[in-house]
Design an enzyme around this catalytic site. Structure first.
Site, PDB file in Angstrom:
ATOM      1  N   LYS A 163      59.761  33.282  30.606  1.00 55.36           N
ATOM      2  CA  LYS A 163      60.299  33.390  32.007  1.00 55.36           C
ATOM      3  C   LYS A 163      59.664  32.049  32.658  1.00 55.36           C
ATOM      4  CE  LYS A 163      63.392  36.416  31.911  1.00 55.36           C
ATOM      5  NZ  LYS A 163      64.866  36.314  31.923  1.00 55.36           N
ATOM      6  N   TYR A 210      56.175  37.771  27.775  1.00 56.06           N
ATOM      7  CA  TYR A 210      57.551  37.647  28.735  1.00 56.06           C
ATOM      8  C   TYR A 210      57.253  36.619  29.823  1.00 56.06           C
ATOM      9  CZ  TYR A 210      60.847  39.362  31.873  1.00 56.06           C
ATOM     10  OH  TYR A 210      62.069  39.554  32.720  1.00 56.06           O
TER      11      TYR A 210
END
Length: 259
Positions: A162, A158
């Site tokens: 990002k 993740y």
């Protein structure tokens, strides 16, 4: 106060819940017309009906998986004439799955996160931004995360996704600097939405524990930042906002009140 959003066309991905849904509500309150996309179409239809009735705006709803580039292209090419001129693109669709270490993350989870959070954003940019450049007007707002600025254990994929959104945002801003286009990232910390429920794959007890002992942000807090950025005068570009609840100081530094 000047209303710079009335009558504008706003495209929001992942609009069926959480931050995307909150953005739809606040933009509707400003009199903007909405293009709402998500995979859960029934939720979108219910939202659209409510917003049209309450705010007398136009709303176009379409089921969309941003991972599918051809579906994104089909959406944009088949928009009704009144929606073809997109003023603001809010790239909100995104998710996190699991808390495994990098070397233990299931391959399917890796694919879903990277395809949604990175390729999905890029699919929207590649399809929408060329028309914005051609008309000399537009604003791209990417919903990023503190995970795009800091890494933390159990969030490797993740965080990587990002960080990629952060790089895409900065690079796109450079790419269009000779145009009137604006490019913004909104980077929240802890926001109490379905985010953790998805992360823990439906385990509500684990999801609720993430927010225990502190007053987390809510979706409306982030939507207010999105609308603020979108409503600045044309010469003002909000590059990035990192938004924490008051009891959070970094991705992994949170003060929790004991019961």
């Amino acid at each position: 106060m000047i209303n710079r959003l009335e009558g504008k066309n706003i495209l929001i991905t992942g609009a069926s819940a959480g931050i995307g849904q909150a953005c739809a509500l606040l933009f509707a309150q400003q009199g903007a017309n909405l293009i709402l996309t998500a995979r859960r179409v029934e939720r979108l239809r219910e939202l659209a009906t409510s917003l049209q009735k309450e705010y007398d705006i136009e709303v176009y709803v379409k089921g969309l998986d941003v991972r599918d580039g051809s579906s994104v292209e089909s959406l944009i090419s088949n928009l009704p004439d009144s929606f073809k001129n997109i003023d603001v693109l809010v790239n909100n669709a995104g998710l996190v799955l699991g808390v495994e270490k990098a070397h233990e993350t299931p391959g399917d989870d890796v694919d879903v996160m990277l395809d949604t959070n990175v390729k999905g954003v890029l699919n929207m940019i590649r399809t929408v931004v060329p028309d914005m450049v051609a008309k000399g007007q537009g604003h791209v707002i990417n919903i990023s995360s503190i995970a795009g600025h800091e890494a933390y254990p159990g969030g490797s994929i993740y965080c990587a996704s990002k960080h990629a959104v952060d790089a895409l945002t900065k690079s796109l801003r450079m790419d269009v600097v000779s145009t009137p286009l604006r490019v913004t990232a909104i980077s929240p910390g802890l926001v109490d939405t379905e985010f953790s429920l998805v992360r823990f794959k439906g385990d509500s007890k684990k999801a609720e524990a993430v927010y225990q002992g502190l007053e987390a942000l809510v979706a409306e807090d982030i939507a207010e930042a999105v609308v603020f950025a979108a409503s600045r005068p044309p010469h003002v570009q909000i590059a990035d906002m990192i938004i924490f609840p008051t009891q959070q100081a970094a991705a992994t530094i949170v003060h929790r009140e004991s019961n």
